[in-house]
Structures are given as structure tokens and as C-alpha cells.
Design a protein around this motif. Structure first.
Motif, PDB file in Angstrom:
ATOM      1  N   PHE A  17       0.855  -1.185   0.000  1.00 56.37           N
ATOM      2  CA  PHE A  17       0.000   0.000   0.000  1.00 56.37           C
ATOM      3  C   PHE A  17       0.890   1.234   0.000  1.00 56.37           C
ATOM      4  O   PHE A  17       1.906   1.275   0.691  1.00 56.37           O
ATOM      5  CB  PHE A  17      -0.901   0.035   1.236  1.00 56.37           C
ATOM      6  CG  PHE A  17      -1.902  -1.088   1.287  1.00 56.37           C
ATOM      7  CD1 PHE A  17      -3.091  -1.019   0.579  1.00 56.37           C
ATOM      8  CD2 PHE A  17      -1.638  -2.217   2.046  1.00 56.37           C
ATOM      9  CE1 PHE A  17      -4.013  -2.049   0.627  1.00 56.37           C
ATOM     10  CE2 PHE A  17      -2.553  -3.259   2.102  1.00 56.37           C
ATOM     11  CZ  PHE A  17      -3.740  -3.177   1.389  1.00 56.37           C
ATOM     12  N   ASP A  18       0.497   2.231  -0.766  1.00 47.97           N
ATOM     13  CA  ASP A  18       1.187   3.518  -0.775  1.00 47.97           C
ATOM     14  C   ASP A  18       0.167   4.593  -1.110  1.00 47.97           C
ATOM     15  O   ASP A  18      -1.039   4.350  -1.010  1.00 47.97           O
ATOM     16  CB  ASP A  18       2.375   3.502  -1.749  1.00 47.97           C
ATOM     17  CG  ASP A  18       1.980   3.158  -3.181  1.00 47.97           C
ATOM     18  OD1 ASP A  18       0.777   3.290  -3.535  1.00 47.97           O
ATOM     19  OD2 ASP A  18       2.863   2.752  -3.951  1.00 47.97           O
ATOM     20  N   ALA A  19       0.628   5.748  -1.545  1.00 54.23           N
ATOM     21  CA  ALA A  19      -0.292   6.844  -1.836  1.00 54.23           C
ATOM     22  C   ALA A  19      -1.220   6.525  -3.009  1.00 54.23           C
ATOM     23  O   ALA A  19      -2.278   7.116  -3.137  1.00 54.23           O
ATOM     24  CB  ALA A  19       0.495   8.113  -2.132  1.00 54.23           C
ATOM     25  N   PHE A  20      -0.824   5.583  -3.861  1.00 54.67           N
ATOM     26  CA  PHE A  20      -1.623   5.273  -5.048  1.00 54.67           C
ATOM     27  C   PHE A  20      -2.576   4.106  -4.832  1.00 54.67           C
ATOM     28  O   PHE A  20      -3.562   3.970  -5.530  1.00 54.67           O
ATOM     29  CB  PHE A  20      -0.698   4.987  -6.235  1.00 54.67           C
ATOM     30  CG  PHE A  20       0.217   6.138  -6.517  1.00 54.67           C
ATOM     31  CD1 PHE A  20      -0.261   7.316  -7.088  1.00 54.67           C
ATOM     32  CD2 PHE A  20       1.554   6.064  -6.178  1.00 54.67           C
ATOM     33  CE1 PHE A  20       0.575   8.382  -7.321  1.00 54.67           C
ATOM     34  CE2 PHE A  20       2.406   7.135  -6.422  1.00 54.67           C
ATOM     35  CZ  PHE A  20       1.913   8.296  -6.987  1.00 54.67           C
ATOM     36  N   SER A  21      -2.254   3.238  -3.895  1.00 57.55           N
ATOM     37  CA  SER A  21      -3.148   2.110  -3.577  1.00 57.55           C
ATOM     38  C   SER A  21      -3.637   2.319  -2.155  1.00 57.55           C
ATOM     39  O   SER A  21      -3.116   1.771  -1.212  1.00 57.55           O
ATOM     40  CB  SER A  21      -2.413   0.779  -3.712  1.00 57.55           C
ATOM     41  OG  SER A  21      -1.235   0.777  -2.929  1.00 57.55           O
ATOM     42  N   ARG A  22      -4.603   3.159  -2.047  1.00 59.07           N
ATOM     43  CA  ARG A  22      -5.073   3.675  -0.766  1.00 59.07           C
ATOM     44  C   ARG A  22      -5.522   2.601   0.220  1.00 59.07           C
ATOM     45  O   ARG A  22      -6.047   1.571  -0.174  1.00 59.07           O
ATOM     46  CB  ARG A  22      -6.245   4.621  -0.992  1.00 59.07           C
ATOM     47  CG  ARG A  22      -5.945   5.783  -1.894  1.00 59.07           C
ATOM     48  CD  ARG A  22      -4.862   6.628  -1.352  1.00 59.07           C
ATOM     49  NE  ARG A  22      -5.391   7.806  -0.705  1.00 59.07           N
ATOM     50  CZ  ARG A  22      -4.762   8.945  -0.667  1.00 59.07           C
ATOM     51  NH1 ARG A  22      -3.607   9.068  -1.237  1.00 59.07           N
ATOM     52  NH2 ARG A  22      -5.277   9.953  -0.050  1.00 59.07           N
ATOM     53  N   LEU A  23      -5.307   2.903   1.481  1.00 57.66           N
ATOM     54  CA  LEU A  23      -5.806   2.083   2.579  1.00 57.66           C
ATOM     55  C   LEU A  23      -7.140   2.656   3.049  1.00 57.66           C
ATOM     56  O   LEU A  23      -7.273   3.866   3.200  1.00 57.66           O
ATOM     57  CB  LEU A  23      -4.831   2.116   3.754  1.00 57.66           C
ATOM     58  CG  LEU A  23      -3.578   1.267   3.628  1.00 57.66           C
ATOM     59  CD1 LEU A  23      -2.527   1.736   4.613  1.00 57.66           C
ATOM     60  CD2 LEU A  23      -3.905  -0.180   3.855  1.00 57.66           C
ATOM     61  N   GLY A  43       2.564  14.983   4.030  1.00 57.67           N
ATOM     62  CA  GLY A  43       3.914  14.440   4.149  1.00 57.67           C
ATOM     63  C   GLY A  43       4.309  13.753   2.857  1.00 57.67           C
ATOM     64  O   GLY A  43       3.595  13.789   1.860  1.00 57.67           O
ATOM     65  N   LEU A  44       5.449  13.111   2.887  1.00 56.91           N
ATOM     66  CA  LEU A  44       5.985  12.463   1.691  1.00 56.91           C
ATOM     67  C   LEU A  44       5.421  11.074   1.457  1.00 56.91           C
ATOM     68  O   LEU A  44       5.626  10.487   0.411  1.00 56.91           O
ATOM     69  CB  LEU A  44       7.512  12.383   1.789  1.00 56.91           C
ATOM     70  CG  LEU A  44       8.211  13.732   1.842  1.00 56.91           C
ATOM     71  CD1 LEU A  44       9.699  13.547   2.081  1.00 56.91           C
ATOM     72  CD2 LEU A  44       7.972  14.509   0.560  1.00 56.91           C
ATOM     73  N   GLY A  45       4.755  10.526   2.445  1.00 55.03           N
ATOM     74  CA  GLY A  45       4.172   9.206   2.283  1.00 55.03           C
ATOM     75  C   GLY A  45       5.151   8.103   2.621  1.00 55.03           C
ATOM     76  O   GLY A  45       6.136   8.307   3.330  1.00 55.03           O
ATOM     77  N   GLY A  46       4.873   6.947   2.096  1.00 56.07           N
ATOM     78  CA  GLY A  46       5.711   5.784   2.361  1.00 56.07           C
ATOM     79  C   GLY A  46       4.995   4.541   1.893  1.00 56.07           C
ATOM     80  O   GLY A  46       4.254   4.570   0.895  1.00 56.07           O
ATOM     81  N   TYR A  47       5.181   3.461   2.639  1.00 56.96           N
ATOM     82  CA  TYR A  47       4.664   2.169   2.220  1.00 56.96           C
ATOM     83  C   TYR A  47       4.197   1.361   3.425  1.00 56.96           C
ATOM     84  O   TYR A  47       4.769   1.459   4.503  1.00 56.96           O
ATOM     85  CB  TYR A  47       5.747   1.370   1.495  1.00 56.96           C
ATOM     86  CG  TYR A  47       6.491   2.204   0.482  1.00 56.96           C
ATOM     87  CD1 TYR A  47       5.948   2.450  -0.766  1.00 56.96           C
ATOM     88  CD2 TYR A  47       7.726   2.781   0.806  1.00 56.96           C
ATOM     89  CE1 TYR A  47       6.611   3.247  -1.687  1.00 56.96           C
ATOM     90  CE2 TYR A  47       8.399   3.570  -0.107  1.00 56.96           C
ATOM     91  CZ  TYR A  47       7.841   3.793  -1.355  1.00 56.96           C
ATOM     92  OH  TYR A  47       8.488   4.588  -2.259  1.00 56.96           O
ATOM     93  N   VAL A  48       3.189   0.549   3.201  1.00 63.81           N
ATOM     94  CA  VAL A  48       2.758  -0.442   4.170  1.00 63.81           C
ATOM     95  C   VAL A  48       2.755  -1.766   3.439  1.00 63.81           C
ATOM     96  O   VAL A  48       2.142  -1.888   2.371  1.00 63.81           O
ATOM     97  CB  VAL A  48       1.348  -0.137   4.724  1.00 63.81           C
ATOM     98  CG1 VAL A  48       0.906  -1.226   5.690  1.00 63.81           C
ATOM     99  CG2 VAL A  48       1.321   1.230   5.413  1.00 63.81           C
ATOM    100  N   PHE A  49       3.482  -2.731   3.970  1.00 66.41           N
ATOM    101  CA  PHE A  49       3.550  -4.063   3.380  1.00 66.41           C
ATOM    102  C   PHE A  49       2.914  -5.042   4.364  1.00 66.41           C
ATOM    103  O   PHE A  49       3.298  -5.066   5.537  1.00 66.41           O
ATOM    104  CB  PHE A  49       5.004  -4.479   3.137  1.00 66.41           C
ATOM    105  CG  PHE A  49       5.791  -3.480   2.324  1.00 66.41           C
ATOM    106  CD1 PHE A  49       5.542  -3.315   0.971  1.00 66.41           C
ATOM    107  CD2 PHE A  49       6.780  -2.717   2.918  1.00 66.41           C
ATOM    108  CE1 PHE A  49       6.271  -2.399   0.218  1.00 66.41           C
ATOM    109  CE2 PHE A  49       7.526  -1.806   2.179  1.00 66.41           C
ATOM    110  CZ  PHE A  49       7.265  -1.648   0.819  1.00 66.41           C
TER     111      PHE A  49
END
Length: 145
Positions: free
Chosen positions: A6-12, A51-57
Motif C-alpha cells: 500500500f502507498d499513496a496510489f493504492s489507498r488504505l 507528508g511524503l508518504g511511504g509504504y505499508v507491506f
């Protein structure tokens, strides 16, 4: 078992954020932060807050979370890592089965730039990160206010 990114493009969704933060809080052990702090890091990664965002795996099996990692982008390079691995946890009964290693490998492949992690000096997970190529470099000292 699959790893979902998940990141800014594949929203949670709000439900996903709640489910993942609850999982991380429950399975991070004695070295974890508050559920609120974990939730903020996930919301930052998903760009739900500025913010700059990031990732959730997350690694799941039949919609059951077995392991999760949260990475926040720092916007830095050279003097600080571009990414900071903020939280990682594996469900207790699945530890020792390579899930953490697979999640770390996925994180390394997915993230551009250096990745830093703050680990309590007494946390046994240090050995796992060293096997993946992480090296102890600095000691964090923090003034808590």
C-alpha cells in the motif's frame, strides 16, 4: 501467502488502517509504541496526512495478517536515509517461518534509497536485520518533552 503493498496510489481504507495498527500494536511486543502513534505512521505512509508518504507491506493468508511493515519516506538522502522502517511485526504463532525475512526482502526491493530502522538495543530482531545487510551505524539519543 501474499505480500500486499500500500502507498499513496493504492489507498488504505479506514478499516485497513485500524486493522493494521491493531495488529502492529498487538504483535510488536514490549518494544512498541501506542496504537495512536502506529496509526499516525500508517496514515503518513498512505498520505492520509500531509507528508511524503511511504509504504505499508502486509503478508496475509486468507485475509489474516501474518506480518506487517510500515515505512515512512523522509525526503532526505546522504545525511539521513530516504526511508525509515518504522514498525514491523509478525503474528506470534508464525514467527520463525521466514515471514519477517520475506517482508524485509520485499521492503528492500520496493524502496528506493537507503533504509534506516531504530531498534532497541535489547531487541533480538537485530540479528535478523544484520542478516539482511543492515549495519549498526548510530545511536539515537532523544530528549523527550
Amino acid at each position: 501467502m501474499t505480500i500486499t503493498t500500500f502507498d499513496a496510489f493504492s489507498r488504505l481504507s479506514i478499516n485497513d488502517i485500524s486493522r493494521i495498527s491493531k495488529f502492529l500494536h498487538e504483535y510488536s511486543g514490549e518494544f512498541t509504541d501506542t496504537k495512536s502513534a502506529i496509526q499516525k505512521s500508517i496514515m503518513y505512509a498512505a498520505k492520509e496526512v500531509p507528508g511524503l508518504g511511504g509504504y505499508v507491506f502486509i503478508m496475509e493468508k486468507k485475509q489474516e495478517i501474518l506480518g506487517a511493515i510500515v515505512v515512512n519516506r523522509t525526503g532526505m538522502n546522504e545525511y539521513l536515509a530516504e526511508n525509515i522502517l518504522v514498525y514491523m511485526a509478525v503474528k506470534t504463532e508464525y514467527r520463525g517461518r521466514g515471514i519477517a525475512q520475506k517482508l524485509i526482502e520485499h521492503t528492500i526491493k520496493y524502496c528506493d534509497g537507503d533504509i534506516a530502522i531504530h531498534v532497541n538495543k535489547d531487541n533480538p530482531v537485530i540479528e535478523l536485520f544484520e542478516k539482511q545487510g543492515f549495519k549498526a551505524r548510530n545511536i539515537e539519543m532523544r530528549l523527550v518533552r
